[in-house]
Motif scaffolding. Structure first.
Motif, PDB file in Angstrom:
ATOM      1  N   PRO A 165       1.905  12.888  -0.779  1.00 29.03           N
ATOM      2  CA  PRO A 165       1.084  12.302  -1.849  1.00 29.03           C
ATOM      3  C   PRO A 165      -0.327  12.862  -1.944  1.00 29.03           C
ATOM      4  N   SER A 166      -0.803  13.535  -0.902  1.00 28.22           N
ATOM      5  CA  SER A 166      -2.152  14.104  -0.952  1.00 28.22           C
ATOM      6  C   SER A 166      -2.200  15.425  -1.719  1.00 28.22           C
ATOM      7  N   ARG A 167      -1.030  16.008  -1.983  1.00 30.96           N
ATOM      8  CA  ARG A 167      -0.975  17.331  -2.624  1.00 30.96           C
ATOM      9  C   ARG A 167      -0.967  17.190  -4.146  1.00 30.96           C
ATOM     10  N   LYS A 168      -1.851  17.923  -4.803  1.00 33.18           N
ATOM     11  CA  LYS A 168      -1.901  17.935  -6.265  1.00 33.18           C
ATOM     12  C   LYS A 168      -1.075  19.111  -6.777  1.00 33.18           C
ATOM     13  N   ILE A 169      -0.263  18.842  -7.779  1.00 29.02           N
ATOM     14  CA  ILE A 169       0.721  19.825  -8.234  1.00 29.02           C
ATOM     15  C   ILE A 169       0.497  20.179  -9.697  1.00 29.02           C
ATOM     16  N   LEU A 170       0.592  21.452 -10.004  1.00 25.33           N
ATOM     17  CA  LEU A 170       0.551  21.937 -11.384  1.00 25.33           C
ATOM     18  C   LEU A 170       1.944  22.436 -11.744  1.00 25.33           C
ATOM     19  N   LEU A 171       2.571  21.763 -12.702  1.00 19.15           N
ATOM     20  CA  LEU A 171       3.877  22.186 -13.205  1.00 19.15           C
ATOM     21  C   LEU A 171       3.663  22.994 -14.485  1.00 19.15           C
ATOM     22  N   LEU A 172       4.126  24.233 -14.487  1.00 18.11           N
ATOM     23  CA  LEU A 172       4.005  25.109 -15.642  1.00 18.11           C
ATOM     24  C   LEU A 172       5.393  25.432 -16.185  1.00 18.11           C
ATOM     25  N   THR A 173       5.518  25.488 -17.502  1.00 19.27           N
ATOM     26  CA  THR A 173       6.728  26.021 -18.119  1.00 19.27           C
ATOM     27  C   THR A 173       6.323  27.031 -19.172  1.00 19.27           C
ATOM     28  N   VAL A 174       7.052  28.112 -19.260  1.00 18.49           N
ATOM     29  CA  VAL A 174       6.809  29.098 -20.318  1.00 18.49           C
ATOM     30  C   VAL A 174       8.131  29.760 -20.666  1.00 18.49           C
ATOM     31  N   GLU A 175       8.430  29.793 -21.950  1.00 21.68           N
ATOM     32  CA  GLU A 175       9.641  30.460 -22.426  1.00 21.68           C
ATOM     33  C   GLU A 175       9.306  31.276 -23.670  1.00 21.68           C
TER      34      GLU A 175
ATOM     35  N   ALA B  96       0.829  -1.207   0.000  1.00 23.86           N
ATOM     36  CA  ALA B  96       0.000   0.000   0.000  1.00 23.86           C
ATOM     37  C   ALA B  96       0.857   1.248   0.000  1.00 23.86           C
ATOM     38  N   GLN B  97       1.967   1.197   0.756  1.00 22.52           N
ATOM     39  CA  GLN B  97       2.867   2.344   0.801  1.00 22.52           C
ATOM     40  C   GLN B  97       3.485   2.611  -0.565  1.00 22.52           C
ATOM     41  N   ASN B  98       3.877   1.544  -1.267  1.00 17.74           N
ATOM     42  CA  ASN B  98       4.471   1.708  -2.595  1.00 17.74           C
ATOM     43  C   ASN B  98       3.496   2.350  -3.553  1.00 17.74           C
ATOM     44  N   VAL B  99       2.206   1.931  -3.462  1.00 22.93           N
ATOM     45  CA  VAL B  99       1.191   2.525  -4.332  1.00 22.93           C
ATOM     46  C   VAL B  99       1.012   3.997  -3.975  1.00 22.93           C
ATOM     47  N   ALA B 100       0.927   4.279  -2.643  1.00 27.25           N
ATOM     48  CA  ALA B 100       0.687   5.651  -2.200  1.00 27.25           C
ATOM     49  C   ALA B 100       1.838   6.570  -2.554  1.00 27.25           C
ATOM     50  N   MET B 101       3.051   6.008  -2.653  1.00 30.93           N
ATOM     51  CA  MET B 101       4.208   6.848  -2.885  1.00 30.93           C
ATOM     52  C   MET B 101       4.515   7.073  -4.363  1.00 30.93           C
ATOM     53  N   ALA B 102       3.633   6.630  -5.231  1.00 32.11           N
ATOM     54  CA  ALA B 102       3.855   6.867  -6.653  1.00 32.11           C
ATOM     55  C   ALA B 102       3.480   8.306  -6.998  1.00 32.11           C
ATOM     56  N   ALA B 103       4.272   8.933  -7.858  1.00 30.15           N
ATOM     57  CA  ALA B 103       3.937  10.250  -8.404  1.00 30.15           C
ATOM     58  C   ALA B 103       3.400  10.023  -9.806  1.00 30.15           C
ATOM     59  N   ILE B 104       2.170  10.459 -10.064  1.00 27.53           N
ATOM     60  CA  ILE B 104       1.474  10.172 -11.317  1.00 27.53           C
ATOM     61  C   ILE B 104       1.354  11.441 -12.155  1.00 27.53           C
TER      62      ILE B 104
END
Length: 366
Positions: A179-189, A19-27
């Protein structure tokens, strides 16, 4: 062997570990890209540059445009605007305005693909190296885009062309930390804003033949549909400051581009890729087409020499370069998006090179 209240301890430990391995995945839940409305063909760039040089551009430099592997690019202003020699203040104001427009678009598209709302996002990471924004552009988008007031903003400056891969590494690490935090990665150049009308040096000509504008948005979390982010690494070679970067002067951001990067790929970057693949138990010949940042046609050729088990070379990387040019950090995400639409199995390798001089590598697990 122990039992407590009817539970098998060894089995419970294994279940908790799984369960920990599943929870620790970054998707990677979603990816979106965008370019400005204006575009320019390579032949038009060449003609405009030639008009600035009495007698035209020397033949040895004209071949830079012909051999770049680029058909057209997108830019944030109409082509005529760049011929007026805008000062740094004006160009940075344009950077602030146009970056926000592009980031708003990729934000909306990425959230829609991930079936999320702006209020779901706990952290926004923004990678950009072609303008100065304090407060950061995402900070100025909080109200207009519907983000929470307590959203964490993480601006990343200086990664340049390596920023697309290195930004994913930072986002992955933050998901793994919470793992509960949802992240938005933005790039702009907006590379076109660094154009200097009076710079007719070789590096100035090369910059006008290669660089373009674009943006990307990626949603990452600890759950949901998508690809898991695996291992990442980066290496910075000592004594390579002069290879790529900015010099800052009264005109603003001036390109540093001094060494033969294709040769560097063959001699220095290839062994780094070898070591990374070995460390992760991957045999190079089993890889499908990787998502490589296309620094330019000759850089792609050097990478194709390394990935010589692929009979077709790197067609997705070549196609992105031809259609969009080198947009710096977002470009590898354009290639990723292209490859993720194809049917393939096994890990997707990501590669990029940027200021430092730095190499960045990552894996997406399909």
């Amino acid at each position: 062997m122990f039992h407590i209240a009817g539970f098998h301890i060894a089995g419970l430990c294994l279940s908790l570990k799984a369960a920990q391995n599943v929870a620790m995945a970054a998707i990677l839940n979603a990816i979106a890209t965008a370019v400005p409305e204006f575009s320019i063909t390579q032949s038009d760039v060449w003609a405009r540059m030639a008009s600035l040089v009495p007698g035209g551009i020397p033949a040895r430099l004209s071949t830079v445009y012909e051999n770049a592997g680029i058909e057209k690019r997108h830019i944030v202003q109409a082509a005529d605007a760049y011929m007026d020699g805008q000062d740094w203040t004006t160009r940075n104001q344009i950077y602030l305005q146009e970056s926000e427009k592009l980031l708003a678009k990729v934000t909306a598209d990425a959230l829609d693909k991930a079936d999320m709302e702006a209020g779901d996002i706990g952290t926004i990471i923004c990678v950009s190296t072609t303008g100065i924004a304090t407060p950061s552009v995402p900070s100025q988008m909080i109200a207009s885009s519907g983000f929470r007031e307590d959203v964490m903003i993480v601006p990343l400056f200086g990664y340049g062309c390596a920023g697309g891969v290195m930004g994913l590494q930072v986002a992955r690490d933050m998901v793994l930390a919470d793992p509960s935090r949802k992240i938005l990665l933005l790039t702009v150049e907006l590379c076109s804003l660094a154009f200097r009308i009076g710079d007719l040096t070789k590096k100035g000509i090369v910059s006008t033949a290669l660089f373009a504008d674009g943006a990307s948005g990626c949603v990452l979390s600890g759950s949901g549909n998508g690809l898991a982010l695996g291992a990442f690494t980066q290496v910075t070679w000592p004594g390579t400051r002069d290879m790529m970067g900015w010099d800052i002067d009264e005109q603003g951001l001036g390109l540093v581009l001094a060494r033969d990067i294709p040769s560097f790929v063959r001699k220095e970057f290839s062994p780094v890729i070898d070591a990374f693949l070995s460390d992760n138990g991957i045999i190079k010949n089993t890889l499908s087409e990787p998502a490589c940042h296309p620094g330019g046609r000759k850089v792609i050729e050097a990478l194709e020499t390394y990935f010589n088990h692929l009979p077709g070379g790197l067609p997705a990387t070549r196609e992105v370069l031809a259609k969009y040019g080198n947009m710096s950090a977002p470009t590898v995400h354009f290639v990723m998006q292209e490859l993720l639409q194809q049917e393939a199995s096994g890990p997707l390798l990501l590669t990029a090179l940027g200021p430092g001089f730095t190499g960045a590598l990552g894996l997406l697990e399909r």
